[in-house]
Enzyme design. Structure first.
Site, PDB file in Angstrom:
ATOM      1  N   GLU A   1       0.866  -1.175   0.000  1.00 52.60           N
ATOM      2  CA  GLU A   1       0.000   0.000   0.000  1.00 52.60           C
ATOM      3  C   GLU A   1       0.897   1.218   0.000  1.00 52.60           C
ATOM      4  O   GLU A   1       1.624   1.471   0.956  1.00 52.60           O
ATOM      5  CB  GLU A   1      -0.847   0.044   1.281  1.00 52.60           C
ATOM      6  CG  GLU A   1      -1.941  -0.972   1.368  1.00 52.60           C
ATOM      7  CD  GLU A   1      -2.736  -0.793   2.656  1.00 52.60           C
ATOM      8  OE1 GLU A   1      -2.659   0.300   3.272  1.00 52.60           O
ATOM      9  OE2 GLU A   1      -3.404  -1.752   3.066  1.00 52.60           O
TER      10      GLU A   1
ATOM     11  N   ASP B   1      -5.735   7.885  11.199  1.00 54.96           N
ATOM     12  CA  ASP B   1      -4.425   7.373  11.588  1.00 54.96           C
ATOM     13  C   ASP B   1      -4.031   7.759  13.001  1.00 54.96           C
ATOM     14  O   ASP B   1      -4.329   8.852  13.473  1.00 54.96           O
ATOM     15  CB  ASP B   1      -3.358   7.864  10.601  1.00 54.96           C
ATOM     16  CG  ASP B   1      -3.432   7.100   9.298  1.00 54.96           C
ATOM     17  OD1 ASP B   1      -3.429   5.857   9.356  1.00 54.96           O
ATOM     18  OD2 ASP B   1      -3.522   7.737   8.235  1.00 54.96           O
TER      19      ASP B   1
END
Lengths: 458, 267
Positions: free
Chosen positions: B49, B60
């Site tokens: 990714e 995140d």
């Protein structure tokens, strides 16, 4: 009741809910939901509970009672003729949200969302705050309703707004300074979303403005529209007509949507949002999102935002912590796109000049946020009078301004700006600065005094 | 043809799960981040990714935020990510872009699809884009024959599992714990339940599990029930600790061993 005959729509005491957003929260191409899947269930739950609550007579009664007995609604409108002398001869009416409990319009929204939190059985609320007004309001509602409360606030803002940090803590809230990113409101929102996605089973996010993912823009609008619903009826009753223009500052845009909504169907009424122009839009140091930004996605919705070529959010700049935000609510982007509302920048200097003027001419210390709307009224009033526009039958134009909050929290910022309190190191900004030509008529008696002498020579 | 589905199927044919490594482009700088991605491939990652830096990464945790912040401040963007995509493809793994939506929208959705396909990318994972808002992207991805990976979460209703997986091609990303990215001491039961519910909704779609895996034992645990194991923060932590591409290669090798253990075998 007045004996005059209001010219239009007088029968409509509570104008209808606007035809937007659609069921998925879209205002034209703006709005929607751009969030991690993990939050969708919570947003669906909120939407469903809110749609049921907003037509529930028990809720409406409770909400009305709190607004009356706790907030102190309806807030009055105050005509300010000495201030208006600097608005080209227009008449200026202030909608006094500064007189609400907790000192701003933010309480309108949090009481609704706190009731919703209880309705869905959650025991903890979180909130983001910039200037601290929404944080104080949320802490207040949490104390009132026995909810645990955590407020995220950019570290930079905790310094600028130390008084409000203390207020939140006195009210029993936990205040978490955010040290990521630019350490201001946008980063506080990021942290609040991270908290929410982690603790969503127990926690409701009490969002402070008409931005964010659906249902927040529509829900917060519905809770804030009381400002305009009241003001429209008050102006009609007092003047027998509608104002020529309605003005409000726009950061995320909740007080502006709040006062605009009732007037949106009144096509003859100009709706003017005043954005924070900071040092000037052409300097790049500003928070004028619609004036100087472009459409994109931030904090869960598509709207105008300040961004660079890579799609990174650009840090905003404003003397006003409450307007220091690089995004704006999607309904404002929509009203802009269909031409129903117009958005103009007001620089720090212009806002502070209007701030000083209202203090000295009317004895009202406004929030610096609200001072942007006052500055906009000064300019618009001059434009309308110069063009001979606005006033009907030779009357002066009538401007309705949302005074969204009071300025107690801003006393330190204003003192620094005007050079008050420190005679050894005086660098006063415009407004009370003898070295700078004031905006025409700003101090009508030609007795502009340097800040350090304010109160001594006049 | 789905590059991601093919690669995951190939791993399954070997009796194992696929290893999916996340690394953001631009940390510590663009070249070093690309070197780290290539090292992950050398260590045994099947899929990389390629993370696009974003100023407001709401999903995140602190580890990824810290690295991405450096990249954002250095002006790293989608163009650099496309270079990384080419490098990962050349190294023999399947590259998939992982991006919050605004950088893609700013780049231009059609242009992104065209350039991503030209760079050899499989498609994109879009953590803050749900299928309901993805009309333009789905059309562009269809036209460019790209995979599109959406997320499902423990809080997703069965109806949403059906509709979201129906919009996916390549695999579906099961965000196994409620919360932000970051390593966790234990892999929660929620992951296995979510995978089972997702399989029931879409029996033919590969399910990869992310959020929380940091070592071989956890990788093996997840590999026992998922088609792919996604590891992000542990790789980023390796870079933050200054262990560089060598550290990334070693971690990838350890995790690659983990995804090859027979389910239930002792560590």
């Amino acid at each position: 009741m007045t004996t005059t005959t209001p010219p239009q729509r007088e029968d409509q005491l509570l104008p209808a809910r606007p035809g937007w957003p659609d069921e998925a929260g879209h205002f034209g191409v703006f709005g929607g939901r751009f969030v991690p899947e993990a939050l969708i269930a919570a947003l669906d739950e909120l939407t469903e509970a809110y749609e049921a609550m907003r037509v529930d007579p028990a809720f409406l009664e409770e909400f009305a009672r709190l607004q009356r007995d706790y907030t102190g609604r309806p807030s009055p409108i105050t005509e300010v003729p000495r201030f208006a002398a600097h608005a080209g001869g227009a008449r200026v009416l202030l909608k006094r949200e500064d007189l609400n409990h907790t000192g701003s319009h933010k309480i309108n929204n949090v009481l609704g969302q706190a009731l919703l939190t209880k309705r869905i059985g959650k025991t903890r609320v979180i909130a983001e705050t910039g200037a601290g007004q929404h944080g104080v309001a949320t802490a207040t509602a949490a104390a009132l309703m026995g909810l645990s409360c955590t407020v995220y606030m950019g570290e930079e803002d905790t310094r600028r707004q130390a008084l409000n940090v203390a207020r939140m803590r006195l009210l029993g809230a936990e205040v978490i300074p955010v040290t990521t990113g630019s350490r201001t409101l946008k980063d506080a929102i990021n942290e609040a979303f991270r908290d929410w996605v982690t603790n969503v089973e127990t926690t409701n996010y009490v969002f402070g403005t008409v931005a964010g993912p659906h249902p927040f823009p529509a829900m917060v609008r519905d809770f804030q529209r009381v400002i305009g619903d009241e003001a429209r009826a008050q102006v009609l009753e007092r003047e027998g007509r509608l104002p020529d223009a309605v003005l409000a500052c726009v950061g995320g845009g909740s007080n502006a949507i709040g006062i605009f909504t009732a007037f949106v169907p009144d096509e003859g009424v100009r709706l003017v949002g005043l954005e924070a122009g900071g040092d000037g839009v052409d300097t790049g140091r500003h928070a004028a999102t619609i004036t100087g930004g472009s459409p994109g996605v931030l904090h869960g919705a598509r709207s105008f935002l300040l961004q660079d070529d890579n799609g990174q959010t650009i840090e905003s700049h404003s003397i006003s912590a409450g307007l220091d935000y690089p995004g704006v609510g999607p309904e404002h982007s929509y009203l802009h796109s269909i031409g129903r509302a117009e958005y103009r920048p007001v620089t720090d200097a212009e806002a502070m000049e209007a701030f000083a003027l209202l203090c000295r001419t009317e004895g009202i210390i406004p929030a610096i946020e609200s001072a942007h709307a006052l500055a906009g009224a000064m300019t618009l009033g001059e434009e309308l009078v110069a063009r001979g526009a606005g006033g009907r039958g030779g009357e002066p134009p009538l401007l309705l301004v949302s005074l969204s909050g009071r300025g107690d929290k801003d006393v330190e910022t204003a003192s620094r700006w005007f050079g008050l309190g420190d005679r050894e190191d005086v660098d006063p900004g415009p407004g009370l600065d003898t070295d700078q030509q004031p905006t025409e008529g700003a101090i009508s008696n030609d007795e502009a005094v340097a800040g350090q002498d304010a109160g001594e020579t006049s | 043809m789905s590059l991601l589905a093919d690669r995951i199927a190939a791993a399954r044919a070997e009796g194992r799960s696929a290893l999916v490594a996340y690394l953001p482009v631009g940390y510590p700088d663009v070249e070093a981040s690309i070197a780290a991605m290539v090292a992950a491939v050398e260590g045994g990652a099947d899929v990389v990714e390629v993370g696009v830096p974003y100023s407001d990464p709401g999903m995140d945790g602190p580890v990824i935020q810290q690295a991405v912040d450096v990249a954002v401040r250095a002006g790293v963007g989608l163009r650099d990510a496309l270079r990384a995509v080419e490098a990962v493809a050349a190294a023999g793994a399947v590259p998939v872009v992982m991006s919050y939506w605004n950088p893609v929208e700013r780049y231009g959705v059609e242009r992104f699809a065209t350039d991503l396909a030209a760079a050899g990318g499989a498609g994109a994972i879009t953590p803050d884009l749900i299928p309901e808002e993805a009309g333009e992207w789905l059309a562009a991805a269809e036209r460019a024959d790209l995979d599109r990976v959406f997320l499902v979460a423990p809080s997703s209703t069965d109806a949403r599992l059906v509709s979201t997986t129906a919009a996916c091609r390549g695999f579906v990303y099961a965000a196994s714990t409620m919360g932000v990215t970051g390593t966790r001491a234990t892999v929660s039961d929620a992951a296995e339940q979510l995978v089972a519910r997702t399989r029931a909704a879409a029996p033919d779609l590969a399910v990869c599990v992310g959020l929380g895996v940091s070592d071989a034992d956890q990788a093996a645990e997840v590999a026992a029930f998922a088609d792919g194991v996604i590891v992000g923060s542990a790789f980023v932590r390796t870079l933050l600790d200054g262990r560089g591409a060598d550290g990334v290669r070693a971690l990838a090798a350890e995790l690659a061993e983990g995804v090859r253990r027979r389910a239930g075998a002792p560590a």
